[in-house]
Motif scaffolding. Structure first.
Motif, PDB file in Angstrom:
ATOM      1  N   GLY A 199     -58.314  47.109  93.852  1.00 17.87           N
ATOM      2  CA  GLY A 199     -57.148  46.957  92.989  1.00 17.87           C
ATOM      3  C   GLY A 199     -56.217  48.156  93.037  1.00 17.87           C
ATOM      4  O   GLY A 199     -54.992  48.001  93.108  1.00 17.87           O
ATOM      5  N   LEU A 200     -56.798  49.344  93.041  1.00 15.18           N
ATOM      6  CA  LEU A 200     -55.992  50.557  93.079  1.00 15.18           C
ATOM      7  C   LEU A 200     -55.290  50.728  94.430  1.00 15.18           C
ATOM      8  O   LEU A 200     -54.167  51.221  94.495  1.00 15.18           O
ATOM      9  CB  LEU A 200     -56.868  51.784  92.784  1.00 15.18           C
ATOM     10  CG  LEU A 200     -57.419  51.864  91.357  1.00 15.18           C
ATOM     11  CD1 LEU A 200     -58.404  53.033  91.230  1.00 15.18           C
ATOM     12  CD2 LEU A 200     -56.286  52.029  90.341  1.00 15.18           C
ATOM     13  N   ALA A 201     -55.949  50.317  95.508  1.00 16.52           N
ATOM     14  CA  ALA A 201     -55.340  50.420  96.841  1.00 16.52           C
ATOM     15  C   ALA A 201     -54.113  49.517  96.940  1.00 16.52           C
ATOM     16  O   ALA A 201     -53.095  49.889  97.540  1.00 16.52           O
ATOM     17  CB  ALA A 201     -56.361  50.050  97.917  1.00 16.52           C
ATOM     18  N   ILE A 209     -57.844  45.050 100.676  1.00 17.18           N
ATOM     19  CA  ILE A 209     -59.151  45.275 101.296  1.00 17.18           C
ATOM     20  C   ILE A 209     -60.043  44.065 101.017  1.00 17.18           C
ATOM     21  O   ILE A 209     -60.220  43.679  99.856  1.00 17.18           O
ATOM     22  CB  ILE A 209     -59.826  46.541 100.727  1.00 17.18           C
ATOM     23  CG1 ILE A 209     -58.927  47.765 100.896  1.00 17.18           C
ATOM     24  CG2 ILE A 209     -61.163  46.775 101.418  1.00 17.18           C
ATOM     25  CD1 ILE A 209     -59.449  49.004 100.177  1.00 17.18           C
ATOM     26  N   THR A 210     -60.592  43.470 102.077  1.00 15.87           N
ATOM     27  CA  THR A 210     -61.525  42.364 101.898  1.00 15.87           C
ATOM     28  C   THR A 210     -62.960  42.882 101.995  1.00 15.87           C
ATOM     29  O   THR A 210     -63.212  44.011 102.431  1.00 15.87           O
ATOM     30  CB  THR A 210     -61.318  41.290 102.968  1.00 15.87           C
ATOM     31  OG1 THR A 210     -61.663  41.838 104.255  1.00 15.87           O
ATOM     32  CG2 THR A 210     -59.869  40.817 102.994  1.00 15.87           C
ATOM     33  N   TRP A 211     -63.911  42.017 101.594  1.00 18.64           N
ATOM     34  CA  TRP A 211     -65.330  42.377 101.695  1.00 18.64           C
ATOM     35  C   TRP A 211     -65.670  42.724 103.144  1.00 18.64           C
ATOM     36  O   TRP A 211     -66.358  43.708 103.409  1.00 18.64           O
ATOM     37  CB  TRP A 211     -66.195  41.226 101.206  1.00 18.64           C
ATOM     38  CG  TRP A 211     -67.650  41.582 101.015  1.00 18.64           C
ATOM     39  CD1 TRP A 211     -68.253  41.970  99.855  1.00 18.64           C
ATOM     40  CD2 TRP A 211     -68.688  41.600 102.006  1.00 18.64           C
ATOM     41  NE1 TRP A 211     -69.601  42.227 100.049  1.00 18.64           N
ATOM     42  CE2 TRP A 211     -69.886  42.000 101.372  1.00 18.64           C
ATOM     43  CE3 TRP A 211     -68.723  41.312 103.368  1.00 18.64           C
ATOM     44  CZ2 TRP A 211     -71.101  42.122 102.051  1.00 18.64           C
ATOM     45  CZ3 TRP A 211     -69.935  41.430 104.059  1.00 18.64           C
ATOM     46  CH2 TRP A 211     -71.101  41.824 103.396  1.00 18.64           C
ATOM     47  N   MET A 212     -65.144  41.916 104.079  1.00 25.80           N
ATOM     48  CA  MET A 212     -65.467  42.128 105.488  1.00 25.80           C
ATOM     49  C   MET A 212     -64.799  43.380 106.032  1.00 25.80           C
ATOM     50  O   MET A 212     -65.398  44.111 106.844  1.00 25.80           O
ATOM     51  CB  MET A 212     -65.047  40.902 106.315  1.00 25.80           C
ATOM     52  CG  MET A 212     -65.557  40.931 107.754  1.00 25.80           C
ATOM     53  SD  MET A 212     -67.362  41.064 107.880  1.00 25.80           S
ATOM     54  CE  MET A 212     -67.864  39.458 107.263  1.00 25.80           C
ATOM     55  N   ASN A 213     -63.566  43.662 105.620  1.00 22.31           N
ATOM     56  CA  ASN A 213     -62.900  44.915 106.028  1.00 22.31           C
ATOM     57  C   ASN A 213     -63.791  46.110 105.722  1.00 22.31           C
ATOM     58  O   ASN A 213     -64.013  46.981 106.565  1.00 22.31           O
ATOM     59  CB  ASN A 213     -61.572  45.108 105.271  1.00 22.31           C
ATOM     60  CG  ASN A 213     -60.483  44.161 105.688  1.00 22.31           C
ATOM     61  OD1 ASN A 213     -59.609  43.818 104.894  1.00 22.31           O
ATOM     62  ND2 ASN A 213     -60.507  43.707 106.927  1.00 22.31           N
TER      63      ASN A 213
END
Length: 469
Positions: A199-201, A209-213
């Motif tokens: 959220g902050l990014a 940012i995804t889980w896989m990233n």
């Protein structure tokens, strides 16, 4: 002059010198005075003129008397959910010992895996890796699930706090803690504060940012760090028991002596599996890790697995609550005072003015961000206070946004190893009493520094390969 008096003089001198120095521009006098108390408290934790719980209590009392903090602010750490999760983890461990269920699990592990201290270390590391993606509470995972097992393994070999700690307990306790720290870095769902970074990014640098990233970026340096922890601890805290050639026979004999599970062991087994399932499914059930742990203790009390005397006599739990609760209160107040934001702005301005190129800037900002964890008793609190500011500073210096967003999420967890209060399970492992604070901090600094080198060299090469920059 006694050692205790000398240490008192050093601790008070640190606090006094900072207190009387002029308040830097951009800070309120109250924020500066709070930093003075915090610095003195950390010095007190290191030098220990008296026990850590007493140091924390005196610091909070001083803050309340002088008005640096209101009474409610000074005591807010004792109502923190993570603190009570730590306390409940101690009670769960007590049940493992009292019922003998911990010995059962320990000897089963020894029977199938226990060929040496190293293989036991790797069994802990592998178990952490398997469980971590499904359990976002590092405190519940390390303190509630693995610590009782690690303690039971140590006890199975006759390794207790004190003269026999070096047999294998000292080694296993540190492996348990440092592997928990590494697995926190590896998955978006392996630590409660990681989703906050997402959220902050998005707000700070506009990336998603995804889980896989996260998992792809962390998997290579993370696995290397995880692999090295049991080996490095063999060098840093070598166990007296190295090879266990007769481990299987020992385990089989002990299991036969123990006989079938008692009713209390069966109740505890149910409670343990229940906790594991509820902690793993917390994102769906909306049950927090602390209420689940409290439920576990309540069931154990009702079923008389533990009685109230067991709760009252668990000194490690109450000691951890005092010093950790005090530290959380001070650290939280320090962040809210604006001190951390002021430091971040100061560093950002200096790095930007140096104009040293984005890679050098990235490395320098990363090091400051990582080693600042000495000032925090909560990873989530540090993310809240520093993540967005440091990501924005790095991006302004030319660091690719996705690279800094993901890596600073990982770097929020990497320095957990530094101290015995680095995250919620730290007080649990340290509170077992197998490792002195000096050795804990020394080994923690070495482990963290080696991990930093891995992530900033092999990690950088891997991030280049997968296209993060």
């Amino acid at each position: 002059m006694s050692k205790s008096l000398r240490n008192w003089i050093i601790v008070l001198a640190i606090g006094f010198v900072i207190w009387v120095c002029p308040t830097p521009q951009g800070l309120t006098p109250n924020a500066w005075h709070l930093f003075a108390v915090f610095a003195a408290t950390i010095a007190g934790f290191i030098l220990q003129p008296i026990s850590m719980g007493a140091v924390a209590f005196i610091a909070l009392t001083f803050c309340a008397i002088t008005g640096v903090l209101k009474t409610g602010q000074a005591l807010m750490g004792f109502g923190n959910g993570t603190i009570w999760l730590i306390v409940c983890a101690f009670f769960l461990s007590r049940a493992f010992i009292k019922t003998g269920f911990g010995r059962l699990i320990a000897f089963l592990i020894i029977k199938y895996i226990g060929r040496s201290s190293l293989t036991l270390g790797y069994s802990i590391a592998l178990s952490e890796l398997i469980v971590s993606p499904a359990m976002p509470s590092a405190t519940a995972r390390g303190g509630g699930v693995f610590y009782p097992i690690v303690q039971s393994l140590a006890n199975a070999f006759g390794s207790q706090p004190g003269p026999t700690a070096g047999k294998i307990g000292k080694y296993l306790m540190q492996v348990g803690y440092h592997t928990d720290a590494v697995t926190c870095t590896m998955f978006l769902t392996s630590m409660a504060g990681n989703p906050l970074c997402v959220g902050l990014a998005a707000t700070a640098v506009g990336v998603e940012i995804t889980w896989m990233n996260w998992a792809v970026a962390a998997i290579v340096p993370g696995l290397i760090s995880l692999f090295l922890v049991p080996v490095l601890m063999l060098k840093l805290s070598p166990p007296e028991i190295r090879d266990i050639p007769d481990a299987r026979d020992l385990a089989v004999n002990e299991l036969e002596k123990m006989g079938p599970m008692s009713l209390q062991e069966k109740v505890l087994a149910f409670v343990f599996v229940m906790c594991l399932a509820l902690w793993a499914t917390g994102s769906w059930t909306k049950l927090g890790a602390t209420p689940v742990a409290m439920l576990a203790v309540a069931i154990m009390l009702i079923a008389k697995v533990l009685d109230w005397k067991d709760i009252l006599s668990e000194k490690g739990a109450w000691d951890a609550m005092f010093w950790m609760g005090g530290l959380v209160a001070l650290a939280t107040a320090l962040a809210k005072s604006g001190f951390i934001a002021w430091i971040a702005k100061l560093i950002g301005t200096a790095v930007a003015a140096a104009n040293m190129g984005w890679i050098a800037s990235f490395v320098l900002i990363s090091l400051i961000y990582i080693y600042s964890h000495y000032c925090f008793a909560s990873v989530t609190a540090r993310i809240s206070a520093m993540y967005a500011a440091f990501v924005a500073v790095a991006a302004a210096c030319g660091v690719p946004a996705m690279l800094v967003a993901i890596t600073f999420g990982c770097f929020a967890n990497l320095p957990i190893s530094l101290t015995h209060y680095g995250n919620g399970c730290g007080p649990v492992y340290f509170g077992a009493g197998y490792v002195s604070q000096g050795e804990w901090w020394r080994n923690g600094f070495i482990i963290t520094t080696i991990n930093v080198v891995i992530w900033l060299t092999i990690g950088m090469a891997w991030w280049k390969f997968i296209g993060l920059y």
